[in-house]
Every structure is written in C-alpha cells, then in structure tokens.
Design an enzyme around this catalytic site. Structure first.
Site, PDB file in Angstrom:
ATOM      1  CG  ASP A 247      -2.059  -0.950   1.140  1.00  0.00           C
ATOM      2  OD1 ASP A 247      -2.378  -1.358   0.014  1.00  0.00           O
ATOM      3  OD2 ASP A 247      -2.625  -1.302   2.191  1.00  0.00           O
ATOM      4  CE  LYS A 269      -7.813   0.426  -3.105  1.00  0.00           C
ATOM      5  NZ  LYS A 269      -6.918  -0.534  -2.441  1.00  0.00           N
ATOM      6  CG  MET A 382      -9.493   6.057   5.826  1.00  0.00           C
ATOM      7  SD  MET A 382     -10.191   4.629   4.945  1.00  0.00           S
ATOM      8  CE  MET A 382     -10.996   3.755   6.285  1.00  0.00           C
TER       9      MET A 382
END
Length: 462
Positions: A247, A269, A382
């Site tokens: 990641d 991402k 997040m």
C-alpha cells in the site's frame, strides 16, 4: 553506504594485538576460538592475561619490533605513547598488514565492527568508527533475534555446497533446495543441536524429488510506518518474500527490509484515486501465488482493521491458495501511544470503538448513536475529509460540543503532529491546521490527556 564491512577469512592468518589493558584484551578476545594465529604483545610491565585468552594466544611480554609484523594480516594497536603508536603502525603497514588504532578511526585502515558471533555465521554492524555505542546497542537487538546454533546450519551449508552443486546443475534448483533445507526440518534439528540429524535430513531432501513449489499469500500488517514497530514475524516474511504487493502508507524503511530481488507491486490508493481497483489487487495475489511464489500483501497498520484484509483473505482461500495473516500495530494504537492518549481509562472511558470516516457506497453508515456514549472513546480512521460529517452526526447523536478531540497526523513518522480541541470545532480545527497527511481522530474525554498542547485556543462550545 559509507563503509563496506568486508569479510576476511581467518584460516592461516596471523593477527597481532599490541598493548595492555581492557581495550587490548577486548581486541584479543575477538579471535579466541578462531583459526587465526593470535600474537599479543602486552609490554613488559603488565598484569596477568585473562585465562581464556592466555590458553589460545601467544602472549609476548614486550613491544613488537619491525620483524614481528612480518606475515601479519591484521594489527590492532591499543594504547601507548603517540610516537610509539605511529612507529608500530608504520612498520606494520610496511609489512603489508592492515592496521587498526583503537579509538582513532582516522588513523586506522579499518574499524572493528560490533559482531554477532555464531561461529560459521558472523554478523557485523559497522558505523565507520563514528558511533560504536550505537553499533553495540544494535548488536544487542540482533543477538536476541539470531538463534545461538545458527552457525551449525552455516557449517552444514559450507560442507555440503559441493555435493549439492554436483547433484543440481541449475542455479534455481539449488536455491530452491537450500530454501527447503534451511527453513524446514533440517533447520529445526540444527537449532536443537543435532548436527548429525540435520545433515541426514539435508541429504534426504537432496535425494528426494522436489515437489512443485506451492504458493502462499501472507497478509502482513506493516504497522503505522515506523520500521521499529514492525513485528519480528513480519520482518522475517518480508525477507523471504518473492513478491510484495504493498500500500501507499507502508513506510520506506519497512520495504527496505525486503530482499533486493523481490518483485514490488505498488497498489496504493489516495483519496479519489484508485489506480488498482480492489478486485484487481485480489487477482494479483492469486496470480502470483499460482506461480509458486511467496506473496506478501503488505498493508499499513493491521490487515483486519480497515485494511480490506477480510475481503482479500476470502478471495485467496476461495481460489484454493494457502493464506496466513500476520497482524500489525494499528494506527489507532500507535498514534494514541505516541501522543500520550490512553484509549481507555478507568476514570474517563470504559470502552473504545474504531470507526471509519468513509463507508462503502450504498453500504450501511456508522452507528453514531453507539459512538455517542459519554464514557467511551471513538477513534476515526480516514476521517480528515469527513470531519464536518463526523462532527455533525456525533453532535446530533448526543455528544456535547465540549467533548475533547485529538487529531494525530502522520503518526509515528518524523513529521508527526498532534492537534487538540473540542468536538464542536472539529471541522474548523482540521481546516485551520491544514491537515493533509494520513491522520486519525480521537473523540472522548481521554483526548484531553494528550501530551501535546492545543495548537491554538478554541472557543468553548457547550
């Protein structure tokens, strides 16, 4: 790389130590039990030499002369007057020896590294003489990780190397054999002290047709970014991996632990930018494992806490591929610890809940009613972009505007920062502080216990 820690075979070599005292003794003790011939010139007026060294070394109670340096490979000069040290160094170099002057890196041809000595297996930690104390501390950490009898394995590998090469012509076949032999039953026997049994097992493995390689996928938690927070098992799996699918939030220092020849596939991402869709990531894991590869799916934090590890595990196992999960330290734990925020506290919070600020499109929303209890801590992943929504929904669910909050940005990294405030101003705090990096948001009374002070005074929303 500023220094190169070369390995010098000691068979047939002569090593000279000149000087008395603990520094000279430490250098001489390095070679006790080695195949080198050790000559220790202690000077005339010295105390008796330690018995373990005296049994092994040729102890000479005078200073060395030019003739004594003939045939020496390494010379250690430990103490003495400056002009004597300079003369000995000059004479030793004239005879072709490499010279180490203790506590004088600039005057030396080489520096003595900190060593983890496992007989046939030696690990060196070198700083070019700049930070010997740090080198010793690192050695202590490595000592805990390296089995005491790993040298038996290295001995067997050296003894059987020619035999293996004569039986297996291809390099890839030899590498596959050594990976099986040094990581299987033979390794276990050697580490238990049974060298004969380990040898028999290696020979049995060599004379048995190797099965086709079986791929495996390891879902590994890389922690919050600091390589020191990686688990020992995760570090080992990284070293053994053929393919690493990682990641964006995996720290560079973590990837540095991988083999140089391992294939690295970046599937990171960012918000609104998913260059490799989740379905394709799962396909990559299955495809590489079916080639017989050892695949590490490296995820920031923990694979099973907002890392989609559960989805990937289902897909891999449904494809008939073995899969294992190695947990990591989640960002919530690491960031809270770094900021001095206890997630639970007998006086303030009897429970803690991890929640996501971003949910699946058309999926169920977070239960904000459950997160509104006054004696609980809520941790949002997040949540930077969703700060206004988190604020609004928690207030609507009953949390008071005066509830303490903390934002930890870039947790466990060099540019980590902690911001504190209150729930009624959460969105404003994020905007004014220009929070951009990955961050977690902690809501609850324990957030007020952060070691850092608020970045600014905030109005008290009741």
């Amino acid at each position: 790389m500023r220094v190169f820690p070369a390995s010098i075979p000691l068979d047939g070599r002569t090593v000279i130590v000149s000087g008395a005292g603990f520094m000279a003794e430490a250098k001489a003790r390095l070679f006790v039990g080695s195949p080198a011939r050790l000559k220790w010139f202690t000077g005339a007026d010295t105390e008796p030499v330690a018995s373990d060294i005296a049994r092994f070394a040729e102890v000479i109670r005078r200073e060395p002369t030019r003739r004594d340096f003939r045939g020496a490979s390494l010379v250690f000069i430990a103490g003495g007057e400056d002009h004597v040290i300079a003369r000995q160094a000059r004479e030793a170099r004239a005879k072709g020896a490499l010279v180490n002057i203790v506590d004088s890196p600039k005057g030396s041809d080489f520096q003595t590294p900190a060593l983890v000595d496992r007989d046939a297996m030696v690990i060196s930690i070198a700083s070019g003489g700049a930070t010997p104390v740090l080198s010793v501390d690192i050695r202590s950490q490595i000592e805990r990780l390296v089995p005491a009898r790993v040298g038996i394995l290295a001995d067997l590998a050296r003894e059987l190397r020619g035999t293996v090469k004569s039986v297996l012509d291809k390099f890839d076949d030899r590498r596959a054999f050594w990976e099986r032999a040094l990581r299987g039953k033979a390794r276990d026997l050697a580490l238990s002290g049974d060298k004969a049994g380990a040898r028999r097992e290696m020979l049995r493995e060599l004379n048995t047709d190797a099965p086709p390689p079986s791929g495996i996928v390891h879902l590994v938690g890389a922690g919050p970014g600091d390589p020191d927070l990686l688990t020992i098992k995760a570090a080992r799996l990284l070293r053994e991996a053929d393919v690493i699918v990682h990641d964006r939030l995996v720290g560079d220092g973590v990837l540095d632990l991988a083999r140089r020849d391992a294939i690295r596939i970046d599937v990171g991402k960012t918000k609104g930018h998913h260059p490799v869709p989740q379905d394709e990531i799962a396909d990559i894991l299955v495809r590489e494992a079916r080639k017989g590869q050892r695949v590490v799916r490296l995820k920031g934090g923990d694979p099973f806490i907002f890392g989609r590890g559960g989805e990937e595990l289902e897909t891999v196992r449904a494809a008939g591929i073995e899969a294992e999960v190695t947990p990591g330290i989640s960002a919530a734990l690491a960031c809270a610890a770094s900021s001095g925020i206890p997630l639970t506290h007998r006086d303030h919070a009897q429970s803690v809940t991890f929640a996501s600020g971003v949910v699946k499109k058309d999926g169920p929303d977070v239960n904000y009613q459950a997160l509104s209890a006054p004696n609980a801590t809520a941790v949002f992943y997040m949540g930077v972009g969703a700060a206004p929504e988190i604020q609004t929904k928690l207030l609507a669910a009953g949390r008071t505007g005066a509830t303490p909050v903390a934002i930890i940005e870039n947790g466990s990294s060099e540019n980590e920062r902690t911001l504190t405030g209150i729930l009624g101003d959460l969105a404003g705090l994020v905007e004014r502080a220009n929070v951009k990096g990955p961050a977690i948001i902690i809501v609850g009374e324990t957030a007020a216990l952060a070691a850092s002070q608020p970045v600014e005074a905030v109005e008290n929303f009741a």
